[in-house]
Design a protein around this motif. Structure first.
Motif, PDB file in Angstrom:
ATOM      1  N   VAL A 121       0.857  -1.183   0.000  1.00 57.57           N
ATOM      2  CA  VAL A 121       0.000   0.000   0.000  1.00 57.57           C
ATOM      3  C   VAL A 121       0.892   1.232   0.000  1.00 57.57           C
ATOM      4  CG1 VAL A 121      -1.795   1.290   1.216  1.00 57.57           C
ATOM      5  CG2 VAL A 121      -1.819  -1.216   1.255  1.00 57.57           C
ATOM      6  N   GLN A 122       0.709   2.091  -1.000  1.00 53.55           N
ATOM      7  CA  GLN A 122       1.545   3.275  -1.131  1.00 53.55           C
ATOM      8  C   GLN A 122       0.736   4.534  -0.863  1.00 53.55           C
ATOM      9  OE1 GLN A 122       2.941   2.584  -5.210  1.00 53.55           O
ATOM     10  NE2 GLN A 122       4.962   2.072  -4.389  1.00 53.55           N
ATOM     11  N   GLU A 123       1.450   5.620  -0.569  1.00 51.37           N
ATOM     12  CA  GLU A 123       0.817   6.916  -0.324  1.00 51.37           C
ATOM     13  C   GLU A 123       1.136   7.854  -1.482  1.00 51.37           C
ATOM     14  OE1 GLU A 123       1.071  10.611   2.901  1.00 51.37           O
ATOM     15  OE2 GLU A 123       1.934   8.652   3.399  1.00 51.37           O
ATOM     16  N   ASN A 124       0.104   8.493  -2.050  1.00 44.79           N
ATOM     17  CA  ASN A 124       0.351   9.435  -3.144  1.00 44.79           C
ATOM     18  C   ASN A 124       0.661  10.822  -2.593  1.00 44.79           C
ATOM     19  OD1 ASN A 124      -2.094  10.596  -2.364  1.00 44.79           O
ATOM     20  ND2 ASN A 124      -3.232   9.877  -4.143  1.00 44.79           N
ATOM     21  N   GLU A 125       0.833  11.811  -3.490  1.00 47.56           N
ATOM     22  CA  GLU A 125       1.225  13.153  -3.074  1.00 47.56           C
ATOM     23  C   GLU A 125       0.151  13.831  -2.235  1.00 47.56           C
ATOM     24  OE1 GLU A 125       2.210  15.283  -6.589  1.00 47.56           O
ATOM     25  OE2 GLU A 125       4.087  14.177  -6.935  1.00 47.56           O
ATOM     26  N   GLN A 126      -1.086  13.399  -2.351  1.00 45.08           N
ATOM     27  CA  GLN A 126      -2.181  13.983  -1.576  1.00 45.08           C
ATOM     28  C   GLN A 126      -2.372  13.281  -0.233  1.00 45.08           C
ATOM     29  OE1 GLN A 126      -2.624  13.267  -5.052  1.00 45.08           O
ATOM     30  NE2 GLN A 126      -1.950  15.384  -5.290  1.00 45.08           N
ATOM     31  N   GLY A 127      -1.479  12.333   0.075  1.00 41.92           N
ATOM     32  CA  GLY A 127      -1.585  11.626   1.351  1.00 41.92           C
ATOM     33  C   GLY A 127      -2.642  10.545   1.363  1.00 41.92           C
ATOM     34  N   GLU A 128      -3.040  10.049   0.174  1.00 45.01           N
ATOM     35  CA  GLU A 128      -4.067   9.016   0.076  1.00 45.01           C
ATOM     36  C   GLU A 128      -3.409   7.654  -0.158  1.00 45.01           C
ATOM     37  OE1 GLU A 128      -7.360  11.898  -2.124  1.00 45.01           O
ATOM     38  OE2 GLU A 128      -5.934  10.708  -3.305  1.00 45.01           O
ATOM     39  N   GLN A 129      -3.973   6.612   0.421  1.00 43.30           N
ATOM     40  CA  GLN A 129      -3.446   5.264   0.248  1.00 43.30           C
ATOM     41  C   GLN A 129      -3.925   4.677  -1.077  1.00 43.30           C
ATOM     42  OE1 GLN A 129      -4.817   3.591   4.103  1.00 43.30           O
ATOM     43  NE2 GLN A 129      -2.674   3.106   4.417  1.00 43.30           N
ATOM     44  N   GLN A 130      -3.007   4.007  -1.772  1.00 47.28           N
ATOM     45  CA  GLN A 130      -3.338   3.432  -3.070  1.00 47.28           C
ATOM     46  C   GLN A 130      -2.723   2.044  -3.213  1.00 47.28           C
ATOM     47  OE1 GLN A 130      -1.960   6.363  -5.960  1.00 47.28           O
ATOM     48  NE2 GLN A 130      -4.020   7.251  -6.055  1.00 47.28           N
ATOM     49  N   VAL A 131      -3.350   1.248  -4.080  1.00 42.82           N
ATOM     50  CA  VAL A 131      -2.931  -0.135  -4.313  1.00 42.82           C
ATOM     51  C   VAL A 131      -2.839  -0.376  -5.814  1.00 42.82           C
ATOM     52  CG1 VAL A 131      -3.573  -2.550  -3.975  1.00 42.82           C
ATOM     53  CG2 VAL A 131      -4.106  -0.872  -2.212  1.00 42.82           C
ATOM     54  N   SER A 132      -1.839  -1.133  -6.244  1.00 44.66           N
ATOM     55  CA  SER A 132      -1.712  -1.510  -7.650  1.00 44.66           C
ATOM     56  C   SER A 132      -2.785  -2.531  -8.010  1.00 44.66           C
ATOM     57  CB  SER A 132      -0.331  -2.100  -7.921  1.00 44.66           C
ATOM     58  OG  SER A 132      -0.308  -2.819  -9.140  1.00 44.66           O
ATOM     59  N   ALA A 133      -3.514  -2.248  -9.089  1.00 38.72           N
ATOM     60  CA  ALA A 133      -4.543  -3.185  -9.544  1.00 38.72           C
ATOM     61  C   ALA A 133      -3.917  -4.511  -9.964  1.00 38.72           C
ATOM     62  CB  ALA A 133      -5.328  -2.567 -10.702  1.00 38.72           C
ATOM     63  N   ARG A 134      -2.774  -4.460 -10.599  1.00 40.48           N
ATOM     64  CA  ARG A 134      -2.117  -5.708 -11.040  1.00 40.48           C
ATOM     65  C   ARG A 134      -1.682  -6.560  -9.839  1.00 40.48           C
ATOM     66  NH1 ARG A 134      -1.095  -6.706 -16.293  1.00 40.48           N
ATOM     67  NH2 ARG A 134      -1.425  -4.997 -17.765  1.00 40.48           N
ATOM     68  N   GLU A 135      -1.185  -5.906  -8.778  1.00 37.57           N
ATOM     69  CA  GLU A 135      -0.805  -6.661  -7.593  1.00 37.57           C
ATOM     70  C   GLU A 135      -2.027  -7.285  -6.941  1.00 37.57           C
ATOM     71  OE1 GLU A 135       1.820  -4.907  -4.747  1.00 37.57           O
ATOM     72  OE2 GLU A 135       3.003  -3.882  -6.253  1.00 37.57           O
ATOM     73  N   LEU A 136      -3.124  -6.526  -6.904  1.00 39.36           N
ATOM     74  CA  LEU A 136      -4.364  -7.047  -6.333  1.00 39.36           C
ATOM     75  C   LEU A 136      -4.865  -8.241  -7.155  1.00 39.36           C
ATOM     76  CD1 LEU A 136      -6.733  -6.824  -4.349  1.00 39.36           C
ATOM     77  CD2 LEU A 136      -7.781  -5.153  -5.907  1.00 39.36           C
ATOM     78  N   HIS A 137      -4.851  -8.113  -8.473  1.00 39.64           N
ATOM     79  CA  HIS A 137      -5.275  -9.187  -9.382  1.00 39.64           C
ATOM     80  C   HIS A 137      -4.453 -10.447  -9.147  1.00 39.64           C
ATOM     81  CE1 HIS A 137      -5.045 -11.274 -13.349  1.00 39.64           C
ATOM     82  NE2 HIS A 137      -6.361 -11.043 -13.357  1.00 39.64           N
ATOM     83  N   LYS A 138      -3.153 -10.268  -8.984  1.00 47.37           N
ATOM     84  CA  LYS A 138      -2.262 -11.414  -8.773  1.00 47.37           C
ATOM     85  C   LYS A 138      -2.504 -12.059  -7.415  1.00 47.37           C
ATOM     86  CE  LYS A 138       2.649 -12.598  -8.517  1.00 47.37           C
ATOM     87  NZ  LYS A 138       4.051 -12.078  -8.600  1.00 47.37           N
ATOM     88  N   GLU A 139      -2.624 -11.233  -6.366  1.00 48.66           N
ATOM     89  CA  GLU A 139      -2.767 -11.765  -5.013  1.00 48.66           C
ATOM     90  C   GLU A 139      -4.114 -12.469  -4.822  1.00 48.66           C
ATOM     91  OE1 GLU A 139      -1.256 -12.845  -1.485  1.00 48.66           O
ATOM     92  OE2 GLU A 139      -0.181 -11.668  -3.021  1.00 48.66           O
ATOM     93  N   LEU A 140      -5.147 -11.968  -5.505  1.00 46.85           N
ATOM     94  CA  LEU A 140      -6.459 -12.607  -5.426  1.00 46.85           C
ATOM     95  C   LEU A 140      -6.476 -13.979  -6.101  1.00 46.85           C
ATOM     96  CD1 LEU A 140      -8.812  -9.569  -6.155  1.00 46.85           C
ATOM     97  CD2 LEU A 140      -8.858 -10.977  -4.082  1.00 46.85           C
ATOM     98  N   GLY A 141      -5.522 -14.184  -7.013  1.00 47.98           N
ATOM     99  CA  GLY A 141      -5.497 -15.451  -7.746  1.00 47.98           C
ATOM    100  C   GLY A 141      -6.582 -15.523  -8.792  1.00 47.98           C
ATOM    101  N   VAL A 142      -6.913 -14.376  -9.385  1.00 45.96           N
ATOM    102  CA  VAL A 142      -7.966 -14.327 -10.401  1.00 45.96           C
ATOM    103  C   VAL A 142      -7.506 -15.057 -11.661  1.00 45.96           C
ATOM    104  CG1 VAL A 142      -9.347 -12.802 -11.850  1.00 45.96           C
ATOM    105  CG2 VAL A 142      -8.818 -12.134  -9.500  1.00 45.96           C
ATOM    106  N   LYS A 143      -8.379 -15.923 -12.203  1.00 46.81           N
ATOM    107  CA  LYS A 143      -8.033 -16.672 -13.408  1.00 46.81           C
ATOM    108  C   LYS A 143      -8.302 -15.858 -14.680  1.00 46.81           C
ATOM    109  CE  LYS A 143      -6.964 -20.188 -10.890  1.00 46.81           C
ATOM    110  NZ  LYS A 143      -5.524 -20.507 -10.657  1.00 46.81           N
ATOM    111  N   THR A 144      -9.241 -14.922 -14.584  1.00 47.54           N
ATOM    112  CA  THR A 144      -9.556 -14.070 -15.732  1.00 47.54           C
ATOM    113  C   THR A 144      -8.363 -13.178 -16.041  1.00 47.54           C
ATOM    114  OG1 THR A 144     -11.840 -14.004 -14.949  1.00 47.54           O
ATOM    115  CG2 THR A 144     -11.209 -12.395 -16.637  1.00 47.54           C
ATOM    116  N   ARG A 145      -8.101 -12.957 -17.338  1.00 50.25           N
ATOM    117  CA  ARG A 145      -6.979 -12.091 -17.702  1.00 50.25           C
ATOM    118  C   ARG A 145      -7.221 -10.676 -17.158  1.00 50.25           C
ATOM    119  NH1 ARG A 145      -9.852 -12.119 -22.565  1.00 50.25           N
ATOM    120  NH2 ARG A 145     -10.212 -10.037 -23.477  1.00 50.25           N
ATOM    121  N   PHE A 146      -6.132  -9.966 -16.930  1.00 50.51           N
ATOM    122  CA  PHE A 146      -6.197  -8.683 -16.225  1.00 50.51           C
ATOM    123  C   PHE A 146      -7.134  -7.691 -16.903  1.00 50.51           C
ATOM    124  CE2 PHE A 146      -4.468  -4.337 -15.593  1.00 50.51           C
ATOM    125  CZ  PHE A 146      -4.663  -4.228 -14.221  1.00 50.51           C
TER     126      PHE A 146
END
Length: 236
Positions: free
Chosen positions: A7-32
Motif C-alpha cells: 500500500v503506497q501513499e500518493n502526493e495527496q496523502g491518500e493510500q493506493q494499491v496496484s490493480a495488477r498486484e491485487l489481481h495477482k494476489e487474489l489469484g484471479v483466473k480471468t486475464r487482467f
C-alpha cells in the motif's frame, strides 16, 4: 501486521494499491484486462482509481511498459469481494486493518507533523530564492522619480526584453505604428504608473513622441505582478 499487498501513499496523502498486484494476489483466473472491464464499471476514474504505466521484466530479461491502475483502498476491498476468489475475504479484511491503522490517532498526528515540517522546509527554500528579488524590490521602492525602461529593468535585475514583453502582453503599453514604432502607455495608466517626458521636434524638423517613464508606484506594481507574483507565506 504482515503486508499482504503493498500500500503506497500518493502526493495527496491518500493510500493506493496496484490493480495488477491485487489481481495477482487474489489469484484471479480471468486475464487482467477483462477483470478490469468487469469490475471497474461501478467506480469513477480520477476518484476511485487512476491510470498509470509501470514496467515488467520479460523472459529475456528486458523490461517493457504495461498499463496498470492505482486504486483507493476502499475500492480495492470492494473489488476483492466482487472477484469472489478463495482469498477475497482475507484481502478485504487486510485492507480494513490497513485503513484502521492508517486512521489511528498516532499515525494521523505523525502525518500532520510531517506535513507541517515539509511546509516549513518548502517555505525556507522559497524564501532563500526570493530574498535577492525582495532586496532588489526594497532598493528600487526607495528610489524616487520616474525612470526609463532600461533603467527600470536594471533596477529590477531583469532583462529589458522580458519587462517590455510583459507590459505589452498585459496591455499596459503599446507600440506605435511605423518602422520605428515607439512604446507608449495606455492613458488610463498615466500618471499613476507612467509619465511622459515631453516630445517635440528635432533639428531636422521631425516630430518625436514623448518618452515613456515608469513611476516608483509603477515599478513597485509591475515588479510584484510580473517577477514575484507568488511570494511565499507560511500558512498556519
Amino acid at each position: 501486521m504482515n503486508q499482504v499487498i503493498k500500500v503506497q501513499e500518493n502526493e495527496q496523502g491518500e493510500q493506493q494499491v496496484s490493480a495488477r498486484e491485487l489481481h495477482k494476489e487474489l489469484g484471479v483466473k480471468t486475464r487482467f484486462s477483462l477483470w478490469v472491464e468487469q469490475n471497474f464499471k461501478m467506480f469513477v476514474k480520477g476518484v476511485d482509481f487512476t491510470s498509470v504505466v509501470t514496467t515488467t521484466v520479460v523472459n529475456n530479461g528486458a523490461t517493457r511498459q504495461i498499463d496498470d491502475f492505482n486504486l483507493t483502498t476502499d475500492m480495492a476491498k470492494n473489488v476483492a469481494m466482487m472477484s469472489k476468489t478463495t482469498k477475497s475475504q482475507e484481502i478485504r479484511d487486510y485492507f480494513i486493518a490497513v485503513e484502521k491503522e492508517w486512521n489511528s490517532p498516532e499515525l494521523m498526528m505523525a502525518r500532520s507533523l510531517n506535513y507541517a515540517n515539509d511546509r516549513l522546509i518548502a517555505y525556507q527554500k522559497q524564501h532563500e530564492i526570493d530574498m535577492p528579488k525582495i532586496e532588489a524590490f526594497e532598493h528600487f521602492i526607495a528610489t524616487g522619480g520616474a525612470i526609463g525602461l532600461r533603467e527600470t529593468a536594471k533596477e529590477m535585475q531583469v532583462k529589458q526584453t522580458d519587462l517590455v514583453d510583459n507590459l505589452l502582453n498585459s496591455k499596459y503599453i503599446y507600440r506605435t505604428q511605423g518602422r520605428h514604432g515607439k512604446l507608449q502607455p495606455y492613458t488610463q495608466y498615466v500618471p499613476k504608473y507612467f509619465v511622459l517626458k515631453s516630445g517635440g521636434t528635432n533639428s531636422e524638423g521631425i516630430e518625436f513622441l514623448p518618452s515613456l517613464r515608469i513611476t516608483p508606484a509603477g515599478r513597485e506594481f509591475f515588479y510584484k505582478k510580473f517577477f514575484v507574483p507568488n511570494q511565499t507565506e507560511l500558512e498556519v
